[in-house]
Design an enzyme around this catalytic site. Structure first.
Site, short mmCIF file in Angstrom:
data_model
loop_
_atom_site.label_atom_id
_atom_site.label_comp_id
_atom_site.label_asym_id
_atom_site.label_seq_id
_atom_site.Cartn_x
_atom_site.Cartn_y
_atom_site.Cartn_z
NE ARG A 106 -3.94 0.33 1.68
CZ ARG A 106 -4.74 0.54 1.99
NH1 ARG A 106 -5.88 1.02 3.75
NH2 ARG A 106 -6.30 -0.06 1.90
CG HIS A 133 -8.53 0.20 -3.06
ND1 HIS A 133 -7.46 -1.14 -3.05
CD2 HIS A 133 -8.93 0.78 -2.04
CE1 HIS A 133 -7.71 -1.02 -1.65
NE2 HIS A 133 -8.48 0.00 -1.05
CD GLN A 136 -12.67 -1.77 -1.89
OE1 GLN A 136 -12.33 -1.75 -0.04
NE2 GLN A 136 -13.79 -2.79 -1.26
CG ASP A 227 -13.31 6.44 -1.58
OD1 ASP A 227 -13.55 6.41 -0.18
OD2 ASP A 227 -12.44 6.37 -2.36
CB CYS A 266 -13.85 1.28 -0.40
SG CYS A 266 -14.16 3.39 -0.07
NE ARG A 294 -10.00 -5.48 0.05
CZ ARG A 294 -9.00 -4.39 0.55
NH1 ARG A 294 -9.78 -3.11 0.62
NH2 ARG A 294 -8.48 -4.12 0.25
N1 CP Z 1 -11.35 -0.12 2.02
C1 CP Z 1 -10.23 -0.08 2.28
O1 CP Z 1 -9.16 -0.27 1.86
O2 CP Z 1 -10.21 0.13 4.43
P1 CP Z 1 -8.73 -0.43 4.66
O3 CP Z 1 -8.30 1.20 4.12
O4 CP Z 1 -8.95 -0.38 5.94
O5 CP Z 1 -7.68 -1.67 4.87
N1 NVA Z 2 -9.91 6.42 -1.66
C1 NVA Z 2 -9.56 6.37 -0.45
C2 NVA Z 2 -9.92 4.62 -0.03
C3 NVA Z 2 -9.51 4.26 0.58
C4 NVA Z 2 -9.92 2.79 0.94
C5 NVA Z 2 -8.19 6.49 -0.22
O1 NVA Z 2 -6.96 6.62 -0.95
O2 NVA Z 2 -7.75 6.78 0.92
#
Ligand code: CP
Ligand code: NVA
Length: 318
Positions: A106, A133, A136, A227, A266, A294
Site C-alpha cells: 500500500r 485499488h 477492493q 467514497d 469501500c 475482501r
Molecule cells: N477499503 C479499504 O481498503 O479499507 P482500509 O483502508 O481499512 O484497508
Molecule cells: N480513496 C480512499 C480509499 C480508502 C480505502 C483513499 O485512497 O484514501
C-alpha cells in the site's frame, strides 16, 4: 513458480478474462465449508505486506486470509522498515524476494508499486495506490454478483474520480456491466484509465457515461457507490470539500435509483459527508459484505498468483 512466470496485480484489468473466474472461485470458497477449511495452497509460504498508509480492512483481511490458506503473514509498517529512508525500492524488493513468496504493497505513488513489482522476483499485489485499488474492486464485483438477482440497473458512482472508482470501473467493464459516474468539475477520473476502460468496454459491450450531475448518474441505478471526498495523501488539499457540495449520497438522491438498489462504499466512511447514516445503515447497504469479501477475493487472488497449479486443480473440485 519460476521468476519468469511470476505475475503481479497492479490494477484489476491485469487479470483480464480471469477476473470472472477469480470471483466465481471466491464465492465458491466462501461457501465451501470443510473443503475451504482444508485447502492450504500457501502451506510453507510467507507473504509480506508493506503499508505506507493506515489500513483496517486490507491489513486484517490479508493477515487472516493468508493464515487460512496455510501461509505466514508478515505486516511491515513503513515506519519500521528501511524502505524510503535508507534503502531504495529496488533493493528492498530484491531482499524481500529472498525471504517471501509474495508481497502486498500500500503506497502513495502508483509508480512505486510498479517499481517494487519490477524488481521483486515474487508476485506483488497493489494493496492501494493513488491510482488503483484492485483488491477492493475484486471484492466489490464479487458482492454485486452475489446479489445478482436483485441488481436491476447500472452501477452509479457519485463523488471523486479516484483510485477506488478507477478499479471499480475497470472491473465492471471487464465483466460487461454499465457504469454512469458523476464527479464535480475538476475531479474527473484519470484520462489514461478512462481510455483503457473504453477499450475494454468496446470489446465487452459495456456502456460508460460521465456527468457532473449526481441525479443523472443515479437515475434507475441498480448500484450506488461513493467514497470519501479527500483520500489518504490529499489532506493538504484544503478547499476540496467545497467542490463536493451536492454530491452527498442521501435519502433524496437514492430516491432516483431502482428501489432494490445496493448502496456500496469501500469504507472507511465519513458519515455526514459523502453519505448519510440513513443510507449507509439502510437495508440497501451492503458495505459489510464488501468488507468481508475482501478476504475471500484476496484468498482467490493469492492462490492464483502464488500457487497457480493449486488454483486450477482445486477450482475443479470447489
Ligand atoms: N477499503 C479499504 O481498503 O479499507 P482500509 O483502508 O481499512 O484497508
Ligand atoms: N480513496 C480512499 C480509499 C480508502 C480505502 C483513499 O485512497 O484514501
Amino acid at each position: 513458480m519460476s521468476e519468469a512466470n511470476k505475475r503481479n496485480l497492479m490494477a484489476i484489468d491485469d487479470l483480464g478474462d480471469e477476473l470472472g473466474d477469480i470471483i466465481d472461485w471466491a464465492i465458491a470458497f466462501k461457501h465451501g465449508g470443510e473443503f475451504s477449511r482444508d485447502f492450504k495452497p500457501l502451506d510453507g509460504m510467507s507473504i509480506g505486506s508493506i503499508y505506507e498508509k493506515p489500513s483496517t480492512r486490507t491489513r486484517v483481511s490479508f493477515e487472516v486470509g493468508v493464515s487460512r490458506l496455510g501461509g505466514q503473514p508478515l505486516t511491515l509498517l513503513s515506519n519500521d522498515i528501511q524502505l524510503g529512508k535508507s534503502e531504495s525500492i529496488a533493493d528492498t524488493a530484491a531482499v524481500l524476494s529472498r525471504f517471501l513468496d509474495g508481497i502486498t504493497y500500500r503506497c502513495f505513488e502508483h509508480g512505486h508499486a510498479e517499481e517494487l513489482a519490477q524488481h521483486a522476483t515474487v508476485p506483488v499485489i497493489n494493496a492501494l495506490s493513488d491510482l488503483h485499488h484492485p483488491c477492493q474492486a475484486a471484492a466489490d464485483l464479487m458482492t454485486i454478483i452475489e446479489h445478482g438477482d436483485s441488481v436491476n440497473g447500472h452501477i452509479a458512482w457519485v463523488g471523486d474520480g479516484n483510485n477506488v472508482f478507477h478499479d471499480l470501473l475497470l472491473a465492471a467493464v471487464c465483466l460487461g456491466m454499465d457504469v454512469k459516474y458523476a464527479t464535480p468539475v475538476g475531479f474527473e477520473p484519470d484520462e489514461s484509465i478512462m481510455q483503457r476502460a473504453s477499450e475494454i468496454a468496446s470489446r465487452t459491450g459495456s456502456n460508460i457515461s460521465g456527468t457532473n450531475n449526481p441525479v443523472e448518474a443515479v437515475s434507475g441505478a441498480g448500484v450506488i457507490y461513493t467514497d470519501i471526498f479527500v483520500s489518504m495523501g490529499e489532506e493538504h488539499m484544503e478547499g476540496k470539500f467545497e467542490a463536493f457540495d451536492g454530491f452527498q449520497v442521501n435519502e433524496d438522491l437514492v430516491a432516483h435509483a431502482d428501489p432494490n438498489y445496493l448502496f456500496m462504499h469501500c469504507l472507511p466512511a465519513h458519515r455526514g459527508e459523502e453519505v448519510t447514516d440513513g443510507v449507509i445503515d439502510s437495508v440497501n447497504s451492503v458495505v459489510l459484505d464488501q468488507a468481508e469479501n475482501r478476504m475471500w477475493a484476496q484468498m482467490s487472488l493469492l492462490t492464483l498468483l502464488c500457487n497457480e497449479d493449486a488454483w486450477h486443480t482445486f477450482r475443479e473440485l470447489a
